[in-house]
Write an enzyme that holds these catalytic residues in place. Structure first.
Site, PDB file in Angstrom:
ATOM      1  N   GLU A 105       0.849  -1.189   0.000  1.00  0.00           N
ATOM      2  CA  GLU A 105       0.000   0.000   0.000  1.00  0.00           C
ATOM      3  C   GLU A 105       0.891   1.249   0.000  1.00  0.00           C
ATOM      4  OE1 GLU A 105      -2.176   0.147   3.661  1.00  0.00           O
ATOM      5  OE2 GLU A 105      -3.607   1.660   2.959  1.00  0.00           O
ATOM      6  N   LYS A 141      -9.243   2.413  -2.417  1.00  0.00           N
ATOM      7  CA  LYS A 141      -9.597   1.807  -1.120  1.00  0.00           C
ATOM      8  C   LYS A 141     -10.938   2.334  -0.612  1.00  0.00           C
ATOM      9  CE  LYS A 141      -7.306   1.122   3.411  1.00  0.00           C
ATOM     10  NZ  LYS A 141      -6.064   1.467   4.172  1.00  0.00           N
ATOM     11  N   CYS A 166      -5.516  -3.280   2.351  1.00  0.00           N
ATOM     12  CA  CYS A 166      -5.371  -3.233   3.815  1.00  0.00           C
ATOM     13  C   CYS A 166      -6.697  -3.416   4.554  1.00  0.00           C
ATOM     14  CB  CYS A 166      -4.661  -1.933   4.209  1.00  0.00           C
ATOM     15  SG  CYS A 166      -3.815  -2.025   5.813  1.00  0.00           S
TER      16      CYS A 166
END
Lengths: 269, 269
Positions: free
Chosen positions: A44, A113, A146
């Site tokens: 990330e 995300k 994540c």
């Protein structure tokens, strides 16, 4: 129907604030892979670093998804290789915590995300899709970032959408855990993998950045939910996965067909 | 807002086919618990055994949910204690793999397993609810049975319905796993617990039955997803859980509020 796919999760050393150096390091990693089908996952925000001082710093390190500095990473890839690279994205206005999917012929997709962690909400706008699936030269690829992966709704959704493997760039901060246990995020990734027989390639950071210590959870999780590769001395976890697409469990059961979605929506108590 | 609750998962020795002996063993277990709020969970099909020769044998061992032999277990409970007892249920016609929830004043509810494993489909009819939640003297109690818990849709549903703790009677057959790892079903239970901060009380069998070896996964999983109790010499895992109902993660995040259900339904690829 089974086929094999080589996958690598690269725990790259990152210099926060030095986009040029980080991109060069990514390019170096991609160039050194042998030829043949290969999924390569980077962490990330690997182009920028994660622990921003503020939104202004993040903005100064952001790239457009079509920035030639990013898209030229395609030139470092062999035919049939695919890279997933976390980056700090701007559309010229908003910032996103994104992952670019790159093949030899260029950009295959970009995922933003959807579930932001901690102070990320001070910097980023959440994406409007819960994980994404892209058809690529290495197969139908799921992408999440994540904290996204801690929502089983998302990983299940990607598996049901036909994802054969999940690319998961992360920055997992180290948290306390009982002796002998995996990091909690690893346990959730193992469970999500086994739940849907969805192999998962986790690229985490290692060491520390501005006082934040990373878990170092870089690993490949097999379709059965077991850790089948951890980083070598170069920080790369590589495995050859068997991807059958078969969701059956013996003669009576099937991970997907056994679902009873008509019962999951309402809460009847 | 936090409160403490004593919970016990009892890995009872079971004689397949001997309902009277098994009920007597359950009653003995319930009687010996100290007074005070206490959740006591027994394994799946603890009254009958699991490995039936055929549907005829299962039928001969089935009980109605209002059978006095079952409901009289209430007399063995202290005030404020609640037992969850797996049993082979008949409604006079069909058979179900069920769990009875019993308090000092009688039966509080009955849950019928919704996800049948292996040859169970030759014997049982699946229930029409994916897990259930009951208000009891020990709080709002989620109940699921064995394979049910491998569907994160179900455990999440129970948590969203306000379950404070999940009672999970199981019969987990032993399967191969890498050295040092928990059984795979345990990993899924740990992940489900952490995903929704839902403590889970797992009552498994131990030893073997008609050639089927059990995993022996009896355990209490804390709201944070860690194993906080395993069986003592008597086969009982006991812990005192802190049940706060708080789903927040620091100042920015919340396990429930961070969900984006509007993005989970459709598959946009």
């Amino acid at each position: 129907m089974s086929r094999q796919l080589r996958v690598s999760a690269v725990s790259l050393g990152v210099e926060i604030g030095d986009v040029a150096a980080n991109l060069a390091a990514v390019e170096h990693e991609l160039r050194q892979r042998e030829s043949g089908p290969h999924l390569i996952v980077l962490p990330e925000l690997v182009t920028s670093g994660y622990v921003f001082d503020d939104e202004t710093e993040a903005r100064s390190l952001a790239l457009r998804a079509d920035d030639p500095r990013l898209t030229s990473l395609a030139d470092a890839l062999h035919t049939d290789a695919v890279a997933v690279v976390g980056f700090c994205e701007t559309d010229g206005d908003r910032l996103f915590n994104s992952a670019l999917v790159i093949g030899r012929d260029g950009v295959l997709g970009c995922y933003r995300k959807a579930h932001l962690w901690g102070a990320e909400c001070d910097v980023f706008v959440p994406g409007d899709e819960a994980g994404a699936v892209f058809d690529t030269p290495v197969g139908r690829l799921g992408v999440a970032i994540c904290y996204d992966s801690e929502f089983p709704e998302l990983t299940r959704r990607l598996a049901l959408a036909g994802a054969e493997v999940l690319a998961l760039p992360v920055c997992w901060p180290l948290v306390a855990r009982p002796a002998g246990e995996h990091p909690p995020e690893t346990i959730q990734a193992m469970a999500a993998a086994r739940t849907s027989r969805l192999a998962t390639v986790i690229a985490d950071r290692h060491g520390a950045e501005r006082g934040v210590e990373w878990t170092g959870g870089t690993a490949v999780v097999s379709p059965d939910g077991w850790i089948c590769a951890t980083p070598d001395d170069d920080g790369t976890a590589t495995a050859v996965l068997d991807l059958s697409g078969d969701k059956s469990l013996g003669v009576h059961n099937d991970l997907f067909a056994d679902r009873r979605p008509e019962l999951y929506g309402g809460i009847h108590v």
